[in-house]
Motif scaffolding. Structure first.
Motif, PDB file in Angstrom:
ATOM      1  N   GLY A   9     -13.343  21.248 -23.533  1.00 61.11           N
ATOM      2  CA  GLY A   9     -13.211  22.421 -23.077  1.00 61.11           C
ATOM      3  C   GLY A   9     -11.542  22.571 -23.320  1.00 61.11           C
ATOM      4  N   ARG A  38     -23.252  26.207 -16.366  1.00 59.06           N
ATOM      5  CA  ARG A  38     -21.648  26.596 -15.999  1.00 59.06           C
ATOM      6  C   ARG A  38     -21.735  27.430 -14.681  1.00 59.06           C
ATOM      7  NH1 ARG A  38     -21.489  31.412 -20.857  1.00 59.06           N
ATOM      8  NH2 ARG A  38     -22.859  32.671 -19.912  1.00 59.06           N
ATOM      9  N   ALA A  40     -19.005  29.771 -12.940  1.00 59.15           N
ATOM     10  CA  ALA A  40     -17.825  30.467 -12.797  1.00 59.15           C
ATOM     11  C   ALA A  40     -17.036  30.913 -11.538  1.00 59.15           C
ATOM     12  CB  ALA A  40     -17.792  31.933 -13.415  1.00 59.15           C
ATOM     13  N   THR A  91     -16.029  32.124 -19.544  1.00 58.74           N
ATOM     14  CA  THR A  91     -15.378  31.279 -18.851  1.00 58.74           C
ATOM     15  C   THR A  91     -15.960  30.658 -17.509  1.00 58.74           C
ATOM     16  OG1 THR A  91     -13.276  32.692 -19.531  1.00 58.74           O
ATOM     17  CG2 THR A  91     -13.143  31.491 -17.556  1.00 58.74           C
ATOM     18  N   ALA A  92     -15.929  29.373 -17.540  1.00 58.51           N
ATOM     19  CA  ALA A  92     -16.401  28.720 -16.476  1.00 58.51           C
ATOM     20  C   ALA A  92     -16.164  27.511 -16.714  1.00 58.51           C
ATOM     21  CB  ALA A  92     -18.114  28.987 -16.453  1.00 58.51           C
ATOM     22  N   VAL A  93     -16.510  26.476 -15.672  1.00 56.65           N
ATOM     23  CA  VAL A  93     -16.596  24.788 -15.680  1.00 56.65           C
ATOM     24  C   VAL A  93     -18.169  24.684 -16.220  1.00 56.65           C
ATOM     25  CG1 VAL A  93     -16.576  22.724 -14.451  1.00 56.65           C
ATOM     26  CG2 VAL A  93     -15.033  24.882 -13.901  1.00 56.65           C
ATOM     27  N   TYR A  94     -17.926  23.828 -17.371  1.00 57.72           N
ATOM     28  CA  TYR A  94     -19.425  23.495 -17.831  1.00 57.72           C
ATOM     29  C   TYR A  94     -19.756  22.073 -17.504  1.00 57.72           C
ATOM     30  CZ  TYR A  94     -19.574  27.782 -20.778  1.00 57.72           C
ATOM     31  OH  TYR A  94     -19.736  29.293 -21.262  1.00 57.72           O
ATOM     32  N   TYR A  95     -21.095  21.948 -17.152  1.00 64.91           N
ATOM     33  CA  TYR A  95     -21.434  20.637 -16.768  1.00 64.91           C
ATOM     34  C   TYR A  95     -22.874  20.323 -17.618  1.00 64.91           C
ATOM     35  CZ  TYR A  95     -19.027  21.926 -12.384  1.00 64.91           C
ATOM     36  OH  TYR A  95     -18.354  22.179 -11.323  1.00 64.91           O
ATOM     37  N   GLY A 120     -17.761  17.889 -15.303  1.00 59.02           N
ATOM     38  CA  GLY A 120     -17.397  19.249 -15.883  1.00 59.02           C
ATOM     39  C   GLY A 120     -16.049  19.214 -16.587  1.00 59.02           C
ATOM     40  N   THR A 121     -16.150  20.252 -17.466  1.00 66.78           N
ATOM     41  CA  THR A 121     -14.943  20.442 -18.245  1.00 66.78           C
ATOM     42  C   THR A 121     -14.573  22.114 -18.298  1.00 66.78           C
ATOM     43  OG1 THR A 121     -13.956  20.220 -20.376  1.00 66.78           O
ATOM     44  CG2 THR A 121     -16.247  20.659 -20.472  1.00 66.78           C
ATOM     45  N   GLN A 122     -13.711  22.597 -18.126  1.00 67.49           N
ATOM     46  CA  GLN A 122     -13.101  23.824 -17.745  1.00 67.49           C
ATOM     47  C   GLN A 122     -13.149  24.503 -19.463  1.00 67.49           C
ATOM     48  OE1 GLN A 122     -12.382  26.105 -15.059  1.00 67.49           O
ATOM     49  NE2 GLN A 122     -12.199  27.685 -16.521  1.00 67.49           N
ATOM     50  N   THR A 124     -11.973  28.313 -20.836  1.00 66.41           N
ATOM     51  CA  THR A 124     -11.229  29.638 -20.517  1.00 66.41           C
ATOM     52  C   THR A 124     -11.267  30.343 -21.648  1.00 66.41           C
ATOM     53  OG1 THR A 124     -10.158  28.658 -18.603  1.00 66.41           O
ATOM     54  CG2 THR A 124      -9.477  30.829 -19.616  1.00 66.41           C
TER      55      THR A 124
END
Length: 127
Positions: A9, A38, A40, A91-95, A120-122, A124
């Protein structure tokens, strides 16, 4: 102990690309379907994509079709999410998460179908 670790990310401009990785330890990824979700800020978690174990079939949420590609490298015990033409709404945290099933199925986007989750990984997307 089952562990999933996402990486890749970061901050990218609209139209840019990122490749997320989901590395597994403690079990073999190719035994189950793997999903990417994800979340947001202020929004519910959303199922983004899934790759099946048995036949490698893939599923995508409509908003990312044609832009995101999910793949797996069984030798590296890793699943990837290639994200192209990124938009601010991505844009979100992805899991990543391991499914309870070998096939994604039509309900791949339901979090209850998954058992183990990464931290998770951010991502942006902003100019």
């Amino acid at each position: 102990q089952v562990q999933l670790v996402e990486s890749g990310g970061g901050l990218v401009q609209p139209g840019g690309s990122l490749r997320l990785s989901c590395a597994a330890s403690g079990f073999t990824l190719d035994y189950v379907a793997i999903g990417w979700f994800r979340q947001a800020p202020g929004k519910e978690r959303e199922g983004v994509s899934c790759i099946s174990s048995s036949d490698g079939s893939t599923s995508y949420v409509h908003s990312v079709k044609g832009r995101f590609t999910i793949s797996r490298d069984n030798a590296k015990n890793t699943v990837y999410l290639q994200m192209n033409s990124l938009k601010p709404e991505d844009t979100a945290v992805y899991y990543c998460a391991t499914s309870r099933y070998r096939l994604c199925g039509s309900n791949y986007y339901m979090a209850l179908r998954y058992s183990y989750w990464g931290q998770g990984t951010q991502v942006t997307v902003s100019s």
